[in-house]
Design a protein around this motif. Structure first.
Motif, PDB file in Angstrom:
ATOM      1  N   ARG A  99       7.094   2.936   1.664  1.00  0.00           N
ATOM      2  CA  ARG A  99       8.042   3.905   2.215  1.00  0.00           C
ATOM      3  C   ARG A  99       7.810   5.339   1.743  1.00  0.00           C
ATOM      4  NH1 ARG A  99      13.131   3.271   2.682  1.00  0.00           N
ATOM      5  NH2 ARG A  99      13.423   1.051   2.288  1.00  0.00           N
ATOM      6  N   ASN A 100       7.104   5.542   0.617  1.00  0.00           N
ATOM      7  CA  ASN A 100       6.756   6.904   0.200  1.00  0.00           C
ATOM      8  C   ASN A 100       5.512   6.851  -0.691  1.00  0.00           C
ATOM      9  OD1 ASN A 100       7.509   6.833  -2.708  1.00  0.00           O
ATOM     10  ND2 ASN A 100       9.597   6.603  -1.936  1.00  0.00           N
ATOM     11  N   PRO A 101       4.819   7.961  -0.859  1.00  0.00           N
ATOM     12  CA  PRO A 101       3.539   7.947  -1.591  1.00  0.00           C
ATOM     13  C   PRO A 101       3.674   7.524  -3.045  1.00  0.00           C
ATOM     14  CG  PRO A 101       3.733   9.953  -0.272  1.00  0.00           C
ATOM     15  CD  PRO A 101       5.071   9.283  -0.233  1.00  0.00           C
ATOM     16  N   GLU A 102       4.729   7.952  -3.719  1.00  0.00           N
ATOM     17  CA  GLU A 102       4.899   7.616  -5.140  1.00  0.00           C
ATOM     18  C   GLU A 102       5.125   6.123  -5.325  1.00  0.00           C
ATOM     19  OE1 GLU A 102       5.542  11.712  -4.242  1.00  0.00           O
ATOM     20  OE2 GLU A 102       6.717   9.986  -3.544  1.00  0.00           O
ATOM     21  N   LEU A 103       5.986   5.555  -4.477  1.00  0.00           N
ATOM     22  CA  LEU A 103       6.241   4.125  -4.554  1.00  0.00           C
ATOM     23  C   LEU A 103       4.980   3.336  -4.227  1.00  0.00           C
ATOM     24  CD1 LEU A 103       8.101   1.692  -4.880  1.00  0.00           C
ATOM     25  CD2 LEU A 103       8.836   2.010  -2.499  1.00  0.00           C
ATOM     26  N   PHE A 104       4.227   3.801  -3.249  1.00  0.00           N
ATOM     27  CA  PHE A 104       3.019   3.073  -2.878  1.00  0.00           C
ATOM     28  C   PHE A 104       2.008   3.059  -4.020  1.00  0.00           C
ATOM     29  CE2 PHE A 104      -1.093   2.444  -0.748  1.00  0.00           C
ATOM     30  CZ  PHE A 104      -0.818   1.240  -0.127  1.00  0.00           C
ATOM     31  N   GLN A 105       1.868   4.170  -4.740  1.00  0.00           N
ATOM     32  CA  GLN A 105       0.964   4.178  -5.885  1.00  0.00           C
ATOM     33  C   GLN A 105       1.454   3.223  -6.962  1.00  0.00           C
ATOM     34  OE1 GLN A 105      -2.135   5.706  -6.260  1.00  0.00           O
ATOM     35  NE2 GLN A 105      -2.092   4.276  -7.985  1.00  0.00           N
ATOM     36  N   ASP A 106       2.770   3.165  -7.161  1.00  0.00           N
ATOM     37  CA  ASP A 106       3.341   2.218  -8.121  1.00  0.00           C
ATOM     38  C   ASP A 106       3.048   0.790  -7.678  1.00  0.00           C
ATOM     39  OD1 ASP A 106       4.713   1.606 -10.480  1.00  0.00           O
ATOM     40  OD2 ASP A 106       6.667   1.534  -9.492  1.00  0.00           O
ATOM     41  N   SER A 130      -1.666  -0.109   8.139  1.00  0.00           N
ATOM     42  CA  SER A 130      -3.110  -0.327   8.227  1.00  0.00           C
ATOM     43  C   SER A 130      -3.848   0.511   7.191  1.00  0.00           C
ATOM     44  CB  SER A 130      -3.607  -0.009   9.634  1.00  0.00           C
ATOM     45  OG  SER A 130      -3.300   1.326   9.991  1.00  0.00           O
ATOM     46  N   GLN A 131      -3.405   1.746   6.994  1.00  0.00           N
ATOM     47  CA  GLN A 131      -4.011   2.603   5.984  1.00  0.00           C
ATOM     48  C   GLN A 131      -3.680   2.103   4.580  1.00  0.00           C
ATOM     49  OE1 GLN A 131      -2.603   6.549   6.890  1.00  0.00           O
ATOM     50  NE2 GLN A 131      -3.572   6.573   8.907  1.00  0.00           N
ATOM     51  N   GLY A 132      -2.465   1.582   4.418  1.00  0.00           N
ATOM     52  CA  GLY A 132      -2.081   1.028   3.131  1.00  0.00           C
ATOM     53  C   GLY A 132      -2.916  -0.177   2.750  1.00  0.00           C
ATOM     54  N   LEU A 133      -3.207  -1.042   3.721  1.00  0.00           N
ATOM     55  CA  LEU A 133      -4.053  -2.198   3.449  1.00  0.00           C
ATOM     56  C   LEU A 133      -5.438  -1.750   3.017  1.00  0.00           C
ATOM     57  CD1 LEU A 133      -4.551  -5.221   3.413  1.00  0.00           C
ATOM     58  CD2 LEU A 133      -5.028  -5.115   5.882  1.00  0.00           C
ATOM     59  N   ARG A 134      -5.990  -0.756   3.711  1.00  0.00           N
ATOM     60  CA  ARG A 134      -7.293  -0.220   3.332  1.00  0.00           C
ATOM     61  C   ARG A 134      -7.273   0.304   1.895  1.00  0.00           C
ATOM     62  NH1 ARG A 134     -12.038  -1.097   5.066  1.00  0.00           N
ATOM     63  NH2 ARG A 134     -11.927  -1.901   2.951  1.00  0.00           N
ATOM     64  N   SER A 148      -5.818  -2.187  11.442  1.00  0.00           N
ATOM     65  CA  SER A 148      -6.594  -2.419  10.225  1.00  0.00           C
ATOM     66  C   SER A 148      -8.040  -2.761  10.556  1.00  0.00           C
ATOM     67  CB  SER A 148      -5.972  -3.560   9.407  1.00  0.00           C
ATOM     68  OG  SER A 148      -4.657  -3.259   9.001  1.00  0.00           O
ATOM     69  N   VAL A 149      -8.217  -3.504  11.663  1.00  0.00           N
ATOM     70  CA  VAL A 149      -9.557  -3.919  12.080  1.00  0.00           C
ATOM     71  C   VAL A 149     -10.262  -2.824  12.868  1.00  0.00           C
ATOM     72  CG1 VAL A 149     -10.857  -5.632  13.413  1.00  0.00           C
ATOM     73  CG2 VAL A 149      -8.837  -6.335  12.107  1.00  0.00           C
ATOM     74  N   LEU A 150      -9.591  -2.325  13.919  1.00  0.00           N
ATOM     75  CA  LEU A 150     -10.245  -1.417  14.863  1.00  0.00           C
ATOM     76  C   LEU A 150     -10.357   0.012  14.344  1.00  0.00           C
ATOM     77  CD1 LEU A 150      -8.656  -2.645  18.222  1.00  0.00           C
ATOM     78  CD2 LEU A 150     -10.805  -3.349  17.163  1.00  0.00           C
ATOM     79  N   VAL A 151      -9.413   0.429  13.505  1.00  0.00           N
ATOM     80  CA  VAL A 151      -9.416   1.799  13.001  1.00  0.00           C
ATOM     81  C   VAL A 151      -9.937   1.867  11.565  1.00  0.00           C
ATOM     82  CG1 VAL A 151      -8.010   3.851  12.542  1.00  0.00           C
ATOM     83  CG2 VAL A 151      -7.502   2.409  14.528  1.00  0.00           C
ATOM     84  N   GLU A 152      -9.454   0.973  10.707  1.00  0.00           N
ATOM     85  CA  GLU A 152      -9.813   1.033   9.283  1.00  0.00           C
ATOM     86  C   GLU A 152     -11.069   0.247   8.942  1.00  0.00           C
ATOM     87  OE1 GLU A 152      -8.273   3.070   7.349  1.00  0.00           O
ATOM     88  OE2 GLU A 152      -6.777   3.591   8.867  1.00  0.00           O
ATOM     89  N   GLY A 153     -11.574  -0.547   9.895  1.00  0.00           N
ATOM     90  CA  GLY A 153     -12.830  -1.252   9.663  1.00  0.00           C
ATOM     91  C   GLY A 153     -12.741  -2.460   8.755  1.00  0.00           C
ATOM     92  N   ILE A 154     -11.555  -3.017   8.595  1.00  0.00           N
ATOM     93  CA  ILE A 154     -11.378  -4.214   7.771  1.00  0.00           C
ATOM     94  C   ILE A 154     -11.747  -5.440   8.604  1.00  0.00           C
ATOM     95  CG2 ILE A 154      -9.699  -5.605   6.492  1.00  0.00           C
ATOM     96  CD1 ILE A 154      -8.113  -2.973   6.074  1.00  0.00           C
ATOM     97  N   PRO A 155     -12.520  -6.365   8.081  1.00  0.00           N
ATOM     98  CA  PRO A 155     -12.874  -7.561   8.860  1.00  0.00           C
ATOM     99  C   PRO A 155     -11.631  -8.322   9.306  1.00  0.00           C
ATOM    100  CG  PRO A 155     -14.254  -7.393   6.902  1.00  0.00           C
ATOM    101  CD  PRO A 155     -13.184  -6.348   6.757  1.00  0.00           C
ATOM    102  N   LEU A 156     -11.655  -8.855  10.515  1.00  0.00           N
ATOM    103  CA  LEU A 156     -10.501  -9.589  11.042  1.00  0.00           C
ATOM    104  C   LEU A 156     -10.117 -10.749  10.147  1.00  0.00           C
ATOM    105  CD1 LEU A 156      -8.404 -10.159  13.250  1.00  0.00           C
ATOM    106  CD2 LEU A 156     -10.174 -11.431  14.494  1.00  0.00           C
ATOM    107  N   GLU A 157     -11.123 -11.454   9.603  1.00  0.00           N
ATOM    108  CA  GLU A 157     -10.816 -12.608   8.751  1.00  0.00           C
ATOM    109  C   GLU A 157     -10.075 -12.207   7.482  1.00  0.00           C
ATOM    110  OE1 GLU A 157     -15.384 -11.950   8.197  1.00  0.00           O
ATOM    111  OE2 GLU A 157     -13.831 -11.574   9.728  1.00  0.00           O
ATOM    112  N   THR A 158     -10.202 -10.956   7.072  1.00  0.00           N
ATOM    113  CA  THR A 158      -9.451 -10.448   5.929  1.00  0.00           C
ATOM    114  C   THR A 158      -8.080  -9.950   6.357  1.00  0.00           C
ATOM    115  OG1 THR A 158     -11.468  -9.781   4.779  1.00  0.00           O
ATOM    116  CG2 THR A 158      -9.420  -8.736   4.073  1.00  0.00           C
ATOM    117  N   ALA A 159      -8.048  -9.097   7.377  1.00  0.00           N
ATOM    118  CA  ALA A 159      -6.787  -8.480   7.797  1.00  0.00           C
ATOM    119  C   ALA A 159      -5.768  -9.500   8.269  1.00  0.00           C
ATOM    120  CB  ALA A 159      -7.059  -7.453   8.900  1.00  0.00           C
TER     121      ALA A 159
END
Length: 390
Positions: A227-234, A264-268, A317-328
């Motif tokens: 929900r926010n950058p600080e929490l995501f880093q935590d 999707s960006q968070g997963l990357r 996550s797959v089409l934009v971030e390039g994460i393999p489908l089997e992972t995402a």
């Protein structure tokens, strides 16, 4: 009685290549390169050419009986309907309460889970509520988990949020202990789904419990961590130390502009930081309110979450971030099924429930959905509806 999906690309979630999948009744009976059987009675053959088969999706955080209410009674959100779930590829759902545990209660949640089951979906629920002491059916979290079959955990319990009950560490300790023992006796996960707000304490209450008790990080699944950058880093630091984290796919343009991390960006970022995909889940917060507040905490507006937001973030996550489908795909299949200990869910394998999603190979759009062996979506549209849907 039998459905044979032929020549489909299989991600179970591991990539197995092209092959066949046999559904017998409500179960997966065979998975392999080429089904050897012949002359099965009532066999329906489905051409999987140009399609990808993945496990049915698990949405682990949906306000199935409705949520909301932060802006008054007219802002109470409606209950979910079957077509909204199955057209999103969701074949297993876990229901939760939200901010309002006065007008909504665990019995209502349990009844909705049972009604979705009668309509052909796999559904469970979490006992408890935002506020502590949590609301239960029997008067005890432990008793609810032991005695009520569809309650698999507790939540969502709110911390680090102006809408929470501002629980003390001792109150959180006792709740976690009750959930842990109830899960052990009842053969359930007993996990606590923890709502995180924008408060400065972030994940520190959970860390304090682990540091001062015998309970482990696996007892908790913090949600809304993007929900926010600080929490995501935590949350990245928390996951690297062994914790599970859940990212919420429902959002608004305003939330993203204010710093919410797109899933999707968070997963990357999590994967690039060294977090195992087995510690990451996505959930939709479907039917939950997405309220906006000003700097004083006053309510300013509201949108509604939807399970239809779940798979688009995996697709990005797959089409934009390039994460393999089997992972995402694991963040909405194997991992949530494991976290909540859902039997026979999250994989395409012999003996597992007949929950499958067929995707178009080009754009990864949802083509067909099978729930407990039954065709529920064809051509991206529901072919079955809930009892009161038009």
């Amino acid at each position: 009685m039998f459905k044979l999906i032929k020549k489909v690309e299989m991600y179970c979630p591991d990539k197995l290549g092209k092959g066949d999948i046999l559904l017998a009744g409500d179960k997966i009976a065979w998975v392999g390169e080429s089904f050897p059987g012949k002359d099965l009675p009532d066999l329906e053959v489905i051409d999987g050419t140009g399609k990808i088969a993945v496990p049915g999706f698990v949405d682990g955080h949906v306000h199935i009986a409705g949520g909301g209410g932060e802006g008054g009674f007219s802002t109470r959100t409606p209950a979910v309907v079957l077509s909204d779930l199955i057209e999103a590829g969701v074949t297993s759902v876990i229901g939760v309460l939200g901010t309002d545990s006065t007008c909504r209660y665990p019995g209502e949640l349990l009844a909705k889970a049972r009604s979705l089951r009668e309509e052909g979906l796999s559904a469970w629920a979490l006992t408890g509520s935002y506020a502590i002491p949590v609301k239960t059916l029997t008067g005890s979290v432990q008793d609810d988990l032991v005695l009520i079959d569809l309650f698999v955990g507790v939540g969502e319990v709110a911390i680090s949020d102006h809408r929470s009950s501002q629980p003390t560490l001792d109150e959180l300790n006792k709740l976690a202990a009750s959930a842990h023992v109830g899960g052990m006796i009842g053969g359930k996960s007993g996990v606590i789904n923890v709502h995180l707000g924008d408060g400065p304490s972030m994940l520190s209450p959970i860390k304090a419990i682990v540091e001062t008790t015998e309970l482990g990080l696996g007892q908790f699944l913090p949600t809304h961590v993007n929900r926010n950058p600080e929490l995501f880093q935590d949350c990245i630091d928390y996951a690297l130390s062994g914790g599970m984290v859940d990212l919420t796919t429902s959002t608004t343009p305003q939330f993203l502009e204010e710093g919410e991390v797109k899933c999707s960006q968070g997963l990357r970022r999590l994967l690039d930081s060294g977090v195992s995909v087995e510690r990451i889940t996505f959930s939709s917060d479907g039917q939950g309110s997405l309220p906006s507040f000003d700097s004083t905490g006053a309510f300013t507006g509201l949108s509604i979450g939807t399970s239809r937001s779940l798979f688009p973030e995996v697709r990005d996550s797959v089409l934009v971030e390039g994460i393999p489908l089997e992972t995402a795909i694991q963040v909405i299949t194997t991992t949530p099924a494991s976290v909540y200990r859902l039997p026979r869910k999250g994989r395409i394998a012999k003996g597992y429930d007949g929950d499958l999603v067929l995707l178009e190979k080009g754009d990864l759009s949802i083509s067909s959905v099978f729930a407990m062996g039954k065709t529920v979506v064809q051509g991206g549209r529901a072919v079955v509806k809930g009892r009161f849907e038009p």
